[in-house]
Structure formats: C-alpha cells, structure tokens
Design an enzyme around this catalytic site. Structure first.
Site, mmCIF file in Angstrom:
data_model
loop_
_atom_site.group_PDB
_atom_site.id
_atom_site.type_symbol
_atom_site.label_atom_id
_atom_site.label_comp_id
_atom_site.label_asym_id
_atom_site.label_seq_id
_atom_site.Cartn_x
_atom_site.Cartn_y
_atom_site.Cartn_z
ATOM 1 N N HIS A 1 6.047 81.711 58.984
ATOM 2 C CA HIS A 1 6.426 82.382 57.731
ATOM 3 C C HIS A 1 5.493 83.554 57.481
ATOM 4 C CE1 HIS A 1 8.824 78.934 55.609
ATOM 5 N NE2 HIS A 1 9.225 79.162 56.841
ATOM 6 N N TYR B 1 6.781 78.948 45.085
ATOM 7 C CA TYR B 1 5.860 78.333 44.123
ATOM 8 C C TYR B 1 6.302 78.829 42.740
ATOM 9 C CZ TYR B 1 2.571 76.965 47.833
ATOM 10 O OH TYR B 1 1.974 76.392 48.925
ATOM 11 N N PRO C 1 -3.237 69.820 46.181
ATOM 12 C CA PRO C 1 -2.435 70.349 47.285
ATOM 13 C C PRO C 1 -1.851 71.751 47.075
ATOM 14 C CG PRO C 1 -1.204 68.670 46.097
ATOM 15 C CD PRO C 1 -2.577 68.683 45.510
#
Ligand code: FAD
Ligand code: DHB
Length: 391
Positions: A72, A201, A294
């Site tokens: 990516h 996100y 995370p």
C-alpha cells in the site's frame, strides 16, 4: 539440555530470533506456553513497515509476502464528509504492506519446522534462573509433564505482555511506564471483499473506526467501544450499522460492503514500557518489554525491530564473547520504542473520541493540519511507514 540461547515465547519475536540466530550458526531452544495450533490461529496485527519487510526478505522469509502480501502506498484519514489520502511513497519514499500476523507466524513456523529447530509447545511453569551469571538457565514442565532444564549462554524473554521474563528482572533494577486508555477496540474479521483499496482511519463523533483487510476476499474492521464491552452485546447487524455510520457509507458515492463475520473480539488498549530491556544475560524483546495501542500499527513491527538488533548482539556475545552490542542493546532499542510509543499514543489521541467537545475540536484541527500540510503529512507518513531499524 544445553544450548546457546534459551528463548521464552514462540510469537513473532521468539521465532524470528531463533531463525536469525540459526542463520548466524547459533543454536537456540524455544519454550512456548500455548499449543502450536493456538499460536498459529491468533488474529492480531495486519501491517508491516517497509523495514520489517526488508528484514524478513533478507532473512529468506519473503516468499509469502511476495505471493500474498499487498503493498500500500498510504492510508486514508477521514472525518464526517471528508476523506483524504496520504501517499507515503510520495511523502517519504516508503510504502507499507498488508500481511497478517497469522501469515508472518505461519512463515516463521514453517521455517522452524523445515530446519528441525527445537520448540517446546504446551510448556508450563517456565522460570528463569541465575540471570546475573554467565550460565543462566530456564526450567519448565513440558507438554508430557516432564521437568526440563535448559542451560544457556543467554536467555531471550520474548513472552509477550503476560510472560515471566519481564518480572524476572529484580524490582529495584527496572522501571516502567504505563497508560491505560478509557476505550477498547471491537475487531471483526469478515468474509467480504474490502470496500477500499487502502486502509481508512476514521474519526467520528460516535467513536473511531478502522477499515483494514487481509486479502481480496477478507476484510478486517475495528470499532472504538467502551472498556468492559462484552462482544455478545454487539450483534453482527449492529456492528455493520456502526461501521457504516462511522466510515461514511453513502457519502460521495462510497459504500461499505458487509458480509459474514467469522471472528469478533474486544481488545483493551494500553501503552507500557519497561526499562532497561536487559538484565545480566536476560534480554527482553517485543511485547515482553513494551506495549502500544494498536492505532499506529506498531506492535508487530517493534517486535521485529527489537529482534533485528538483538540477533547480532547475541551473535557477538556467543561467537566472540564480545558484549559491546549486548550492552548497547537496551538503549538502542528503547530509542525506537519510545518513538513508536509516542506515535501510537498520538494517533490514538487524535482519532478516538472522549465525549469532550473541546477535545473534539482539537482533534479535527489536528486532522485538517495533517492532511492539508505537506509537513504535517510527512511527519505522520515517516512514522507510520516506519523509521529505519537503527533509528
Ligand atoms: P506475542 O505475540 O505476544 O508472543 C509471546 C509468546 O509468548 C506467546 O506465544 C505466548 O503464548 C508466549 N508466552 C507467554 N507466557 C509464556 C510463558 N509463561 N511460557 C512460555 N511462553 C509464554 N498490533 C498491531 O500492530 N495491530 C493490531 O491490530 C494488533 N492487534 C492485537 C490484538 C491482540 C489481541 C493482541 C494481544 C495484540 C495485538 N497487537 C496488534 C500487538 C501485536 O500482536 C504484538 O505486538 C506482537 O504479537 C508482539 O509479538 P511478540 O512475539 O513480542 O509477543
Ligand atoms: C490493522 C490493525 C491495526 O492496529 C492497524 O493500525 C492497522 C491495521 C489490522 O489488523 O489489519
């Protein structure tokens, strides 16, 4: 038994260390509390930094990444009605790879089996002894109930957040720092094609959401939930509805594909560092020494980076009785650890909602800056795509 390095824990840190040591002609024996099947099935991290991929490739462990990994260029950051792409390759010249921890673990276990390396799965009562001498040893009970002892030149504590190694350092010789966050992640694995080419996100007033993936037909998604959430209180439909809202289903023609959920679990979030990462002949690596929330995708990469430093340090110690790298290990590793601790805390703080309206405005301002300013974007990209191992 007698060996060069006794390794506690057969997660990514332990098995990669055994692999790198073997390439340098150093013997090790690995002691693991869980069964081989349990270790192989754990669903955890999904993103490898470019330095982690380089290291795995140079160690002869790149075939799986080549065949099944997905490179990516960057990520999407979004908040309601706005989605922005950060192109790490343009910004800092490095990419990241989607390659699950289960795949990394499978590659490492296959290499370990092929080389016939000693791994004691299903071991209990692992204990560390005489760490301040040059003849430390580890005792444990093997899966058949027999008492075992490994005499070694060094012990590597790769036993994660709950293993015995961390506490084997005398209390007056260690220091630790911890932050517990007031939220957790509910993570799902679903048999459905990802609805995005790269990770999303998402900041949302209802809470953070993340769209990740494992392959062209498997998606991995996360929702911010309150601490103490019982996964059974979240029926599948409710999970998909919350993901659709937070990820912006219907905005600018984007849709979220849903599908059968094959795994769901709740993951509490904390930051933790123990220092130093060495006491006598005991060396800590990976989650045994530190934990990150995370959000920055750093946990697995930090474990790999620690081991990349530790293997040559143990090599010099075993082959030449040269302790210089071993003595430098903790300070060198902790520089990178604290950088990743900061980045993980920063990403977490920017993206998770607390219910405080002032905090929300600060977060949105930060997100606008990070996506609109080349300097802001490059800072995020440099940390996310990963700093060089020796940083
Ligand atoms: P581990 O993988 O924890 O391995 C330690 C090993 O030691 C385990 O196999 C354990 O069974 C063994 N062990 C423990 N006690 C003993 C004992 N007494 N005797 C012998 N063996 C013992 N990171 C991310 O970047 N993104 C994520 O989405 C993400 N999700 C996660 C979800 C979960 C549920 C967890 C727990 C972690 C997650 N992480 C994530 C973090 C990442 O998976 C870890 O940072 C990574 O696994 C660290 O590797 P490690 O080898 O140091 O530790
Ligand atoms: C994944 C997990 C993360 O914590 C992250 O930041 C990105 C991706 C994942 O499991 O795919």
């Amino acid at each position: 038994m007698r060996t060069d390095v006794a390794i506690i824990g057969a997660g990514p840190a332990g098995l990669l260390l055994a692999h790198l040591l073997a390439q340098d002609g150093i013997e090790s024996i690995v002691v693991e509390a869980r069964t081989k099947e349990y270790v192989a099935a754990r669903i955890r991290a999904g993103i490898l930094e470019s330095a982690s991929v380089d290291l795995l490739r140079s160690a002869g462990l790149g075939a799986g990444i080549e065949a099944e990994g997905d490179e990516h260029r960057g990520i999407y950051l979004q908040w309601p009605h706005e989605r922005h792409h950060l192109d790490f390759v343009d910004l800092v010249g490095r990419s990241v790879w989607v390659y699950g921890q289960t795949q990394v673990q499978a590659d490492l276990a296959a290499a370990s089996d092929a080389a016939g390396r000693a791994v004691y799965y299903g071991a209990s009562d692992a204990a560390l002894h005489d760490l301040d001498s040059d003849r430390p040893y580890v005792t444990f009970t093997d899966s058949s109930g027999a008492a075992q002892r490994i005499d070694a030149l060094a012990v590597a504590g790769c036993d994660g957040s709950f293993g015995p190694s961390r506490a084997a350092m005398p209390a007056d010789r260690r220091e630790s720092w911890e932050r517990i966050y007031p939220f957790s992640w509910l993570g799902i694995l679903a048999d459905v094609a990802p609805s995005t080419d790269e990770l999303i996100y998402a900041w949302h007033p209802d809470g953070f959401a993340l769209h990740s993936m494992r392959s062209a037909s498997v998606s991995r998604l996360y929702l911010q939930v309150p601490n103490g959430t019982d996964v059974n209180d979240w029926p599948d439909d409710q999970i998909w509805d919350a993901l659709a809202t937070r990820l912006g289903h219907g905005q600018n023609g984007w849709t979220l594909n849903s599908g059968p959920i094959t795994e769901k679990s709740v993951l509490p979030m904390r930051s933790f560092v123990q220092s130093p990462m060495r006491y006598g002949r005991l060396f800590l690596a990976g989650d045994a020494a530190h934990t990150v929330p995370p959000t920055g995708a750093k946990g697995l990469n930090l474990a790999i980076a620690d081991v990349a430093l530790l293997a040559p340090a143990l090599g010099a110690l075993v082959h030449k009785n040269d302790a210089a790298l071993a003595e430098a290990y903790s300070d060198t590793a902790l520089r990178r650890v604290w950088r990743c601790e900061h980045f993980s805390w920063w990403m977490t703080s920017m993206l998770h909602t607390s219910g405080d309206p002032f905090d929300a405005q600060l977060q949105l301002s930060q997100l606008r800056w990070v996506t609109a300013s080349a300097a802001g974007a490059a800072g995020l990209a440099e940390n996310y795509a990963g700093l060089p191992i020796g940083f």
